[in-house]
Design a protein around this motif. Sequence first.
Motif, PDB file in Angstrom:
ATOM      1  N   SER A  23      -7.269   7.144 -20.166  1.00  0.00           N
ATOM      2  CA  SER A  23      -8.073   5.929 -20.315  1.00  0.00           C
ATOM      3  C   SER A  23      -9.106   5.767 -19.203  1.00  0.00           C
ATOM      4  O   SER A  23     -10.012   4.946 -19.316  1.00  0.00           O
ATOM      5  CB  SER A  23      -7.159   4.696 -20.339  1.00  0.00           C
ATOM      6  OG  SER A  23      -6.277   4.748 -21.433  1.00  0.00           O
ATOM      7  N   MET A  24      -8.974   6.526 -18.128  1.00  0.00           N
ATOM      8  CA  MET A  24      -9.910   6.395 -17.009  1.00  0.00           C
ATOM      9  C   MET A  24     -10.847   7.596 -16.899  1.00  0.00           C
ATOM     10  O   MET A  24     -11.372   7.898 -15.837  1.00  0.00           O
ATOM     11  CB  MET A  24      -9.142   6.193 -15.707  1.00  0.00           C
ATOM     12  CG  MET A  24      -8.403   4.881 -15.669  1.00  0.00           C
ATOM     13  SD  MET A  24      -8.005   4.318 -14.012  1.00  0.00           S
ATOM     14  CE  MET A  24      -6.833   5.563 -13.513  1.00  0.00           C
ATOM     15  N   THR A  25     -11.052   8.283 -18.012  1.00  0.00           N
ATOM     16  CA  THR A  25     -11.902   9.474 -18.011  1.00  0.00           C
ATOM     17  C   THR A  25     -13.267   9.205 -17.400  1.00  0.00           C
ATOM     18  O   THR A  25     -13.751   9.969 -16.553  1.00  0.00           O
ATOM     19  CB  THR A  25     -12.071   9.990 -19.452  1.00  0.00           C
ATOM     20  OG1 THR A  25     -10.793  10.308 -19.995  1.00  0.00           O
ATOM     21  CG2 THR A  25     -12.959  11.222 -19.483  1.00  0.00           C
ATOM     22  N   SER A  26     -13.917   8.137 -17.830  1.00  0.00           N
ATOM     23  CA  SER A  26     -15.285   7.867 -17.379  1.00  0.00           C
ATOM     24  C   SER A  26     -15.358   7.549 -15.890  1.00  0.00           C
ATOM     25  O   SER A  26     -16.392   7.736 -15.259  1.00  0.00           O
ATOM     26  CB  SER A  26     -15.884   6.703 -18.184  1.00  0.00           C
ATOM     27  OG  SER A  26     -15.126   5.526 -18.003  1.00  0.00           O
ATOM     28  N   THR A  27     -14.252   7.069 -15.309  1.00  0.00           N
ATOM     29  CA  THR A  27     -14.243   6.705 -13.887  1.00  0.00           C
ATOM     30  C   THR A  27     -13.870   7.880 -13.001  1.00  0.00           C
ATOM     31  O   THR A  27     -14.480   8.102 -11.947  1.00  0.00           O
ATOM     32  CB  THR A  27     -13.246   5.553 -13.641  1.00  0.00           C
ATOM     33  OG1 THR A  27     -13.640   4.418 -14.394  1.00  0.00           O
ATOM     34  CG2 THR A  27     -13.187   5.199 -12.154  1.00  0.00           C
ATOM     35  N   THR A  28     -12.877   8.649 -13.410  1.00  0.00           N
ATOM     36  CA  THR A  28     -12.255   9.612 -12.495  1.00  0.00           C
ATOM     37  C   THR A  28     -12.658  11.067 -12.712  1.00  0.00           C
ATOM     38  O   THR A  28     -12.354  11.909 -11.862  1.00  0.00           O
ATOM     39  CB  THR A  28     -10.722   9.518 -12.613  1.00  0.00           C
ATOM     40  OG1 THR A  28     -10.359   9.600 -14.000  1.00  0.00           O
ATOM     41  CG2 THR A  28     -10.227   8.198 -12.056  1.00  0.00           C
TER      42      THR A  28
END
Length: 496
Positions: A64-69
């Motif tokens: 769920s945090m692909t775009s951030t991490t």
Amino acid sequence: MEQQPPSPQPPTSTSTPTTAHPVSDAADATAARKDVTTQELRSIVIAACVGTLIEWYDFFVFGSMTSTTSALFYNTGTEVGNTIAWLAAFAVGFIVRPFGAIVFGYIGDKVGRKYTFALTLVMMGVCTFLCGCLPTIKDIGPAAGVLLIILRLVQGLAIGGEYGGAASYISEYCPERERGFWTGFLQMTATGGLILSLIVILIFRVSLGEANWSQFGWRFPFLLSVLLVGVSLYIRLKMRESPLFTKAKGEGKMNKNPLVESFLRPYNLYYVCLALFGATMGQGVIWYTAQFYTLTFIQSTLKTPLIDSYLIVLVACFFAAPLFVVVGSLSDKYGRKPFMLAGILLGATLFYPMYMGLYHFRPYENNDSKGGFREGYNPAMMSFLTFLMVSFVALAYGPIAAFMVELFPTSIRYTSMSLPYHIGNGIFGGLVPVIATSVAAATGNKLSGLFYPIGVASACFVIGLVFLPETNTRNIENMTDAGGHMENAVEVVEKA
């Protein structure tokens, strides 16, 4: 229409010697199952589902945090490349899930359901916590991505051992004609884990602000896992062992080697393969296309603002989640097969136009945020389309735990149902985001990646329509093999 394999031979000497008091143990176990009250059953289901929910939270908070991490651990030179690298690391956890199913399925059929999925819970929680402690690529270079993959491998093994145990545990307690209803709550936990991960991410993202979130705030959803796991582990260790497992063990009906019985005995292997290619393969791609790839598509392809994208998927999943229980309950009355096949068929035929709808309501012209929002940007409609797709998931996924449990006998149930489930969901389904994103990037067609899940679901529908049996009337207590044959029927054959 249903194809039947050749008739099975009566079970041979694969069982362990009887215990000192087999009749007493079996009688106590049978009484425990029949005497359980609705309130006690509710507590049992909650205890099993809480742990499974936390494991799915741990699993999905990563994706769920692909775009951030993604850029914190991989540097490919392009944003799309970083996204694909992160999704590939995410996919590693899916690829090893079948191995976890084999290892922990074997342990669960030998040692018991209770302690096996307590172990998987600890493994998952520790790895998720360590993900929040990892140095990034700026600190230690490419080794950061390697360490991340190692943790994902262990996570994949853990989740591979979780589901079969939880499904077996609940089913072996609940009444025969309510199995779909009670296991429907377990089916809801996967979507619930995604919902919980999105809620936690949103809370930290909004409270910390964009700068702090990108710098260190992304670690908190991972670190929170240790608290959640501690609570659910406490609940699980207070659970009793499954009564049907206790009965089978007390009567000396457990297999010495569940792996051999499940995968080398042709009759059982037939049903393992049928469960994979006629049910879980299609259900898996439907699940990940409707819920997880939707988030990737909205964030990475359509460049939807981070908070908006999380809310779009969160609202859709929240309102669709109860449908898993509703469909599970309906399958008790009308059968498992019609609902599973309906969900798979709807996904195969409607995913493409619904993703076209997501693109139609996108936020930016040419997916470029510099020009401001398009007049046609409609996050409410994007959420509604996602809700419809998750409804297809509920149809396909809601009854599948009950179906898989009813397909295999107690002595090999954990092992036999875990492998096809995790190949179907872990490999066929779990690879949807990375395959679809890679195909879209390679072809330049934003929707071309959908042909993979559509093709898999279409093939699964045809196989399931022709070969899948209906299982909702089976008595799982006396099953002797994967065909649903009863113990007394085998005894008649032997006497003849």
